[in-house]
Design an enzyme around this catalytic site. Structure first.
Site, PDB file in Angstrom:
ATOM      1  N   LYS A 199      -7.106  -9.260   8.610  1.00  0.00           N
ATOM      2  CA  LYS A 199      -6.477 -10.386   7.614  1.00  0.00           C
ATOM      3  C   LYS A 199      -7.572 -11.249   7.220  1.00  0.00           C
ATOM      4  O   LYS A 199      -8.337 -11.649   8.188  1.00  0.00           O
ATOM      5  CB  LYS A 199      -5.391 -11.053   8.497  1.00  0.00           C
ATOM      6  CG  LYS A 199      -4.362 -11.997   7.481  1.00  0.00           C
ATOM      7  CD  LYS A 199      -3.614 -12.505   8.426  1.00  0.00           C
ATOM      8  CE  LYS A 199      -2.461 -13.332   7.863  1.00  0.00           C
ATOM      9  NZ  LYS A 199      -1.484 -14.028   8.451  1.00  0.00           N
TER      10      LYS A 199
ATOM     11  N   SER B 167       2.989 -13.506   6.584  1.00  0.00           N
ATOM     12  CA  SER B 167       1.832 -13.429   5.946  1.00  0.00           C
ATOM     13  C   SER B 167       1.120 -12.306   6.025  1.00  0.00           C
ATOM     14  O   SER B 167       0.160 -12.133   5.296  1.00  0.00           O
ATOM     15  CB  SER B 167       1.308 -14.726   6.015  1.00  0.00           C
ATOM     16  OG  SER B 167       0.835 -15.053   6.950  1.00  0.00           O
TER      17      SER B 167
ATOM     18  N   SER C  55       4.658 -14.050  11.361  1.00  0.00           N
ATOM     19  CA  SER C  55       3.674 -13.304  10.124  1.00  0.00           C
ATOM     20  C   SER C  55       3.080 -12.139  10.542  1.00  0.00           C
ATOM     21  O   SER C  55       2.461 -11.458   9.649  1.00  0.00           O
ATOM     22  CB  SER C  55       2.701 -14.332   9.665  1.00  0.00           C
ATOM     23  OG  SER C  55       3.059 -15.331   8.786  1.00  0.00           O
TER      24      SER C  55
END
Ligand SMILES: [Mg+2]
Ligand SMILES: [Zn+2]
Lengths: 494, 99, 517
Positions: free
Chosen positions: A79, A154, A178
C-alpha cells in the site's frame, strides 16, 4: 501451475524445488499487472526493473545455495502509505505526489530482509481515509469481481491486487477496517493485528492510536506467513510491543479443540444485508460441525463505536496531517499572498474532499470549548468499548460476525453521503478501538457474484488463535479458491 | 453537543486548520459535518462519570531510548523534497513579526 | 563578579506618589545538555554555521516517522525539578501543542499540558544585591518539550523569503514557569542568575543566552493601590529578551510604560486582551507584537505516538542521589565553615561550580578560608578576567596557590611579596615555565623575598635608620603618625623580606622608648 492463481505456499514450494525461478514468478505477476491492471487500477507505481533485479538476486542466492529469508522470493504489493526509500510514496494524495522518502518503513526493511520481491505500490483512499478507494487523488480502483463496484478501502489497491492475481500477498493498513473490509469485498484474506504487534515506523499516520499494518493473501497460510515477517519489536515505535512473534504458520493446521465462538447480538440488527447474514450463519454451522460451541455475547457499547471512531480518528488526523504545509516536503501552491495564505492555499489545493472533511471534523473536536464534549468523551467511551471485549473474551475464544453490512457497493454510490459511508465500517471499527486483532476470510458469494467475508476477532496478541480458527473454516470450504472471471480470461483487462 | 453547525463556525475551523475552502466546499461541509456531529451526539447517552479516558487500547508506559547518536541525513537529503530551498535552507514566504 | 556590580538604571516611572507593586512572573526555556535530541538520534549541538545538517526523518517531521523519548533528557529534567524543590508527578504524559510555524516541522510541538512531570517548587533568591536576605520565588511547573528550529528573516524589508534551519528542531527543552512572585526588575534578574547558577551547577544546561540555550519571556503588570482598592493593570508578556540585563531593562521600561498607559487609558486587567511586546535592544524600549492569530487555541491533546511515564520511588531516589551540593547550600556552608561574608561566599559561588571547587581546595590546603577567599575573589578573578580564561584554564593550580598562601600564614612571606611571587608565576607561565611549589621557592630565593623576622638581625639597621632620620623620629614622637612610614620604607629597603609588622613595632618601641629613656 497457473502462477497468478497460486497461493504463497505453492509458489514458495515451486521455487524451493526449482520448478520455477523467482524471475519467472515475478515476471508472471508483472505480466498480470500489465494486462489486468488497466481495468483494475490497483497500482500507483510499479517498478518492473527493480522487481526483476530483486528476483534475479534471489535466484542467484538460491543457485549459490545461500539461505533465503522467509519470503524466499515471493512478490508482494505494498500500500502506498508505507515509506519506501528512493521510491515515490504518495498516500494517493496530490500533497505527496512527488515525495520520495529518504528512508524505508520498518515493515519494508523486514520484507527486504526476508527476500520479498517488491512489485509496486498500491492505490488507496487518500491518506487511508475512506472505505472505497474512491478518495484517491489519482485513480479509482475497481473491484476485480465486478468492475462497476468498489474494492473497499482504504487498502483497496492491495486487496484488489491480490484478488486479481497481480500479487500473491500484499501489505495494507487498517485504522477502522481498511484491511478487513476490502478483503471482504474482494474475496481475499486480510488481517488487522493487535495494536502494537507491527511497528508503525514508516507508516504514514492517519490516526496513530488506531493504525496497524497487516497482511493480505489469497489464503490464510499466506497471511500467516506475511504476518511472521511484518510482526515484531521495533525500538523506533514507542507503541510497538516487545514480545516474541510466534511462528504462525507452524501450527496453523492444528484445529482448536473446544473452540468457543461468540456471536454478538448487536451485530444482527437492522442494516445487515440478508445475504451477508446468511453467509455468516452458514459459517457458524460449519464451525459447529467442527465441534465449536457458539455462544451469544454482548458488546453493549458497540453501538457507539462509529461515533467514537469518527471523533478520535479525525482528531488525530487533523494533527498528523498538519505537517503537510508546503514547507519541508510535498506540494506547495503556486499562488498565494503571504505565509499564512501559502499554508491554506497549499492545503486547500493539496488535499481531497474526504481528507479536508476529517481534518475539519478533528480540528473542531479538539478546539477550545469542544474538547471535553467530543474528544475526551470519546476516549472515555473507548474504555467502555474495550471493557466490553474483555468481558466477552472471558467467555469465548473468538468472536465471529460480518465484516461489512453489505457486499461491495457500487462505485459512486456513497461518495456524497459521508455519514452512510462511515456507518459501513460499523463491524470493523470496534477491533481498532479495542486494539484487538481481526481477520476477514472469504465465506461466500452474493447472488450478484460479489464476495462476502466472515470476520473473526480475538483478544490482544492472540493472532495465532485467530489464524488457526480462520484456517479451520478455510479447510472446510473453497471460497478462497474462487477467482474473479477477470483472472480466468487473461485478456479481460486489455 | 446537540447544536447545529453554522457556516461561520466552519469558516473559523478552516482558519484553524489552515484550509482554504471554496464557497461550495464551505456550504457542503457545513451540511455534512453538521450531520456527522448530530450523529456523534449519541455518545451523550453513555454515562462516563467515573470512566478514565483511554488514549491507547493497548496501554503501555515508560518507553525510552538511550542517548546515543545515530547518523543524520546529509543536507542534500534533508532538502531533497522541499518545494523551495537555496541549497542550505528551506525557504518560505517572509514571516512578518512586528505589527 | 561583573554581574554583582550590575549597572543601576533609573526606572522610567516618575510618579512616585502613587503606591504600586510590580508583579512579575518569568517563563524560562532551557536546552538540556544531552548528546542527542529528545525524540531522535541527531546530535544536540549548537551549529548555526552549517544549517540543516543535524536532521533526520524524525526531526524533519517526515511522513511516517515516530518519536521515542530520550531517557537522559527525562533524567536531567527530573534532576532539575528536584533541585527546584518541585513535586514530581508519578504519572506524566506528552501532549501535542498545535500551531503553524515554519520552524516547527510537524506544526505541533510535543510538550506537556495538563500533567507536567513536576510542579509546585521554589527557588531562593537574594532580596538585594548584598544578599542580606533571601526570598522564595514559587515555581508553578517545570515541563519537558521539544525545541523548534530557527527562522532567519530578511532584515532588508525587501520581502524576500525567510530561511528555515532545523538543526535545533527537537532539542530537549525544559520550560520553567515561575509564580508571579517577583517584585522588581532587579529581582527578576537575580532570579535568572540564581536559576542559571543552579542549572550549570547541576550540569543540566550550559544556559548560554547568546546561543539560545536559555531563553526568557516575562509577564508583568502592576498592582496599584488607590485607597483601599488594588487595581491590576493588564498583563503584558515581553519576549526577545536575550540577556539578563535586557530582562531587567525591559521590565523597568514596562513599569513606567504601564503606569503611563494606565494614567491615559485607565485599562485594567481583563479590559483588553493580553498583549505581547518585544524588546528593542538598541532603542531600549518594548514594542507591540502581533499575537499568534489563535494563540488561545493550541488544541492540546495527548500524543498518541508516545506512551506515558510513571516515576517510581526507586528512580526518584536514584536521581536524588545524583544531585550535587546545590549552590544555595554551598554558599551557606562556605559562610559558616570558612567564616566568609555573605558577599564573598556569593561571589565565589556565583562564579560557578569549578571556581567554588578551586576556592575550597585552596581554603582547605592553606587552612585559612578568609585568606583564600581574598585571593581567589580578587587576584585570581582579576587575572582570569584579564586572560579571559575560566578557572579550569587558570595557570596556577589550587594546590600551588595554597602552598603560596601558607607561607603568608606561617609568616615566611609578606602579602606583598606573595603578590610578587603570584605575578612572577603568571609571567613565567606565559613564557612557558609552569608554576609549581618548587618554582615558588625558587622565586622567593632568587629575589630574596623570604620574610626576615629575626629581631636581632633587624636591631642594628633600625638603630642606624633612626639615627640617620632624627627629624622623622621627632615628628613621630610629636604625634605625626605618617612619619613612621618613611622609616619603615628605609628599613625594608635595607633588609629585603623584612617583616613589615615587626619593623613597625620595633621602630615604634625604639623611638618612643628612647624618648622615655
Ligand atoms: Mg514552551
Ligand atoms: Zn533527527
Amino acid at each position: 501451475m497457473e502462477i497468478t492463481q497460486a497461493t504463497a505456499a505453492e509458489l514458495l514450494r515451486a521455487m524451493e524445488q526449482n520448478e520455477l525461478s523467482c524471475v519467472e514468478v515475478t515476471q508472471a505477476f508483472l505480466d498480470a499487472i500489465q494486462t489486468r491492471d488497466v481495468a483494475v487500477q490497483a497500482f500507483l507505481h510499479v517498478d518492473p526493473e527493480r522487481a526483476l533485479q530483486q528476483a534475479e538476486a534471489v535466484d542467484q542466492k538460491r543457485r549459490n545455495g545461500q539461505s533465503l529469508g522467509r519470503l524466499g522470493g515471493l512478490p508482494v504489493a505494498v500500500k502506498d502509505v508505507l515509506c519506501t526509500q528512493g521510491q515515490p510514496t504518495t498516500c494517493a494524495s496530490r500533497m505527496l505526489q512527488n515525495f520520495v522518502p529518504p528512508y524505508d518503513a520498518h515493515v519494508i526493511e523486514r520484507l527486504k530482509a526476508e527476500d520479498a520481491v517488491l512489485l509496486g505500490k498500491t492505490n488507496m483512499d487518500e491518506f487511508a481515509m475512506g472505505s472505497s478507494t474512491e478518495n484517491s487523488a489519482f485513480q479509482k480502483t475497481r473491484n476485480p469481481w465486478n468492475l462497476e463496484h468498489a474494492p473497499g478501502g482504504s487498502s483497496g489497491g492491495s486487496a484488489a491486487a491480490v484478488a486479481a492475481g497481480m500479487a500473491p500477498i500484499a501489505v495494507g493498513s487498517d485504522t477502522g477496517g481498511s484491511i478487513r473490509q476490502p478483503a471482504s469485498f474482494c474475496g481475499v484474506v486480510g488481517m488487522k493485528p493487535t495494536y502494537g504487534r507491527v511497528s508503525r515506523y514508516g507508516l504514514v499516520a492517519y490516526a496513530s492510536s488506531l493504525d496497524q499494518i497487516g497482511p493480505f493473501a489469497n489464503d490464510v497460510h499466506g497471511a500467516a506467513l506475511l504476518m511472521e515477517v511484518l510482526a515484531g519489536y521495533d525500538s523506533r515505535d514507542s507503541t510497538c510491543a516487545d514480545r516474541p512473534v510466534p511462528r504462525y504458520t507452524e501450527r496453523l493446521d492444528q484445529p482448536l479443540d473446544g473452540l468457543r465462538i461468540g456471536i454478538v447480538e448487536e451485530h444482527f440488527t437492522e442494516g445487515l444485508d440478508a445475504e451477508v447474514e446468511s453467509a455468516v450463519q452458514d459459517a457458524l454451522k460449519i464451525y459447529e460441525s467442527l465441534g465449536a460451541r457458539i455462544e451469544k455475547v454482548r458488546l453493549p457499547h458497540s453501538r457507539y463505536a462509529v461515533a467514537t471512531y469518527y471523533l478520535i480518528a479525525p482528531s488525530e488526523a487533523s494533527s498528523n496531517l498538519a505537517r503537510y504545509d508546503g514547507v519541508h516536503y510535498g506540494f506547495r501552491a503556486q499562488q498565494f499572498s503571504n505565509m499564512v495564505d501559502m499554508y491554506s492555499t497549499t492545503r486547500g489545493e493539496g488535499f481531497g474532499a474526504e481528507v479536508k472533511r476529517r481534518i475539519m471534523l478533528g480540528t473542531y473536536a479538539l478546539s477550545a470549548g469542544y474538547y471535553d464534549a467530543y474528544y475526551l468523551k470519546a476516549l472515555k467511551v473507548l474504555r467502555l468499548i474495550r471493557r466490553d471485549f474483555d468481558e466477552a473474551f472471558a467467555k469465548v475464544d473468538v468472536i465471529a460476525g460480518p465484516v461489512s453490512p453489505t457486499p461491495a457497493f457500487r462505485i459512486g454510490e456513497l461518495v456524497d453521503d459521508p455519514l452512510a459511508m462511515y456507518l459501513s465500517d460499523i463491524y470493523t471499527i470496534s477491533a481498532n478501538l479495542a486494539g484487538i486483532p481481526g481477520i476477514s476470510i472469504p465465506a461466500g458469494l452474493s447472488r450478484e457474484g460479489l464476495p462476502i467475508g466472515l470476520q473473526l476477532m480475538a483478544p490482544p496478541f492472540e493472532e495465532e488463535r485467530l489464524l488457526r480458527a480462520a484456517r479451520m473454516f478455510e479447510r472446510e470450504t473453497d471460497w478462497h479458491r474462487r477467482r474473479p472471471k477477470l483472472m480466468l480470461t487473461p485478456q479481460a483487462g486489455e | 453537543m446537540e447544536k447545529t453547525l453554522t457556516r461561520e463556525e466552519v469558516e473559523k475551523v478552516a482558519v484553524l486548520a489552515r484550509l482554504k475552502l471554496s464557497d461550495t466546499e464551505l456550504d457542503r461541509f457545513t451540511a455534512q459535518l453538521g450531520k456527522v456531529l448530530e450523529y456523534v451526539a449519541i455518545l451523550n447517552e453513555v454515562n462516563t462519570d467515573d470512566v478514565e479516558p483511554m488514549a491507547h487500547a493497548v496501554e503501555m508506559k515508560n518507553v525510552f531510548r538511550d542517548d546515543v547518536p545515530t547518523p543524520s541525513l546529509s543536507r542534500e537529503q534533508a532538502l531533497a523534497n522541499a518545494p523551495k530551498t537555496d541549497g542550505k535552507f528551506f525557504l518560505v514566504p517572509q514571516i512578518l513579526e512586528e505589527v | 563578579m561583573a554581574k554583582r556590580v550590575a549597572q543601576r538604571v533609573e526606572p522610567m516611572a516618575t510618579d512616585t506618589t502613587k503606591d504600586y507593586t510590580v508583579v512579575i512572573g518569568l517563563e524560562v526555556h532551557v536546552q538540556l545538555l544531552t548528546k542527542t535530541k529528545v525524540f531522535c538520534g541527531c546530535v544536540n549541538l549548537f551549529n548555526p554555521e552549517n544549517p540543516n545538517v543535524q536532521t533526520c526523518p524524525v526531526c524533519l517531521g517526515m511522513p511516517g516517522v515516530l518519536p521515542v523519548m530520550n531517557r537522559e533528557a527525562f533524567r536531567l529534567a527530573l534532576k532539575t525539578a528536584l533541585a527546584l524543590n518541585c513535586r514530581i508527578a508519578r504519572f506524566t504524559k506528552w501532549d501535542r501543542k498545535q500551531y503553524y510555524y515554519p520552524d516547527l516541522p510537524k506544526n505541533y510541538q510535543i510538550s506537556q499540558y495538563d500533567l507536567p512531570f513536576s510542579h509546585d517548587g521554589w527557588l531562593e533568591v537574594a532580596s538585594d544585591e548584598e544578599f542580606s536576605e533571601k526570598r522564595r520565588i514559587g515555581i508553578i511547573r517545570v515541563h519537558l518539550e521539544e525545541d523548534a528550529g530557527k527562522n532567519l528573516h530578511d532584515e532588508t524589508g525587501r520581502g524576500t523569503d525567510s530561511r528555515v534551519d532545523l538543526n535545533r528542531a527537537g532539542t530537549p527543552l525544559l520550560e520553567i514557569v515561575s509564580k508571579p512572585d517577583i517584585r522588581s526588575p532587579a529581582e527578576a534578574r537575580r532570579y535568572l542568575e540564581e536559576l542559571k547558577l543552579l542549572l550549570t551547577y547541576l550540569g543540566v544546561s550550559d544556559c548560554n543566552m547568546q546561543e539560545g540555550s536559555l531563553r526568557c519571556d516575562a509577564n508583568i503588570n502592576l498592582h496599584l493601590q488607590e485607597g483601599d482598592e488594588t487595581i491590576a493593570t493588564p498583563i503584558v508578556e515581553v519576549k526577545n529578551l536575550n540577556s539578563f540585563r535586557a530582562v531587567e531593562l525591559a521590565l523597568q521600561y514596562e513599569v513606567g510604560r504601564q503606569l503611563d498607559e494606565f494614567r491615559s487609558t485607565g485599562h485594567r486587567l481583563g479590559d483588553v486582551p493580553k498583549q505581547t511586546r518585544g524588546w528593542d535592544e538598541k532603542r531600549e524600549i518594548t514594542f507591540g507584537q502581533r499575537g499568534k492569530e489563535e494563540a488561545s487555541d493550541y488544541r492540546y491533546f495527548p500524543d498518541p505516538d508516545l506512551v506515558p511515564v510513571t516515576v517510581s520511588d526507586k528512580l526518584l531516589e536514584e536521581i536524588r542521589g545524583e544531585l550535587c551540593e546545590l549552590p544555595a547550600a554551598r554558599r551557606e556552608r562556605f559562610r559558616q565553615q570558612y567564616g566568609l561574608s555573605q558577599y564573598d561566599a556569593s561571589v565565589i559561588i556565583d562564579q560557578g561550580r569549578r571556581f567554588a571547587d578551586y576556592f575550597e581546595r585552596v581554603a582547605q590546603e592553606c587552612e585559612d578560608g578568609k585568606q583564600a577567599a581574598n585571593w581567589v575573589t580578587q587576584d585570581v578573578l582579576r587575572e582570569m578576567n584579564q586572560r579571559k580564561v575560566d578557572i579550569d584554564k587558570f595557570p596556577i593550580s589550587a594546590d600551588d596557590l595554597a602552598f603560596l598562601l601558607k607561607k603568608i600564614s606561617a609568616r615566611e612571606l609578606t602579602t606583598k611579596s606573595a603578590r610578587d611571587v603570584f605575578a612572577e608565576l603568571l609571567a613565567g607561565a606565559d613564557s612557558g615555565t609552569p608554576p609549581s611549589a618548587g618554582r615558588i621557592d625558587q622565586i622567593i630565593n632568587e629575589r630574596g623575598l623570604a620574610l626576615v623576622s629575626d629581631a636581632g638581625q633587624l636591631e642594628g639597621v633600625i638603630t642606624a635608620v633612626i639615627a640617620r632620620n632624627e627629624k622623622a623620629a621627632n615628628d613621630f614622637r610629636n604625634g605625626k603618625q605618617a612619619a613612621i612610614g618613611r622609616l619603615i620604607g628605609e628599613v625594608m629597603r635595607e633588609v629585603k623580606g623584612a617583616d613589615p609588622k615587626l619593623v613597625r613595632q620595633m621602630l615604634i618601641e625604639k623611638i618612643v622608648g628612647s624618648e622615655e629613656a
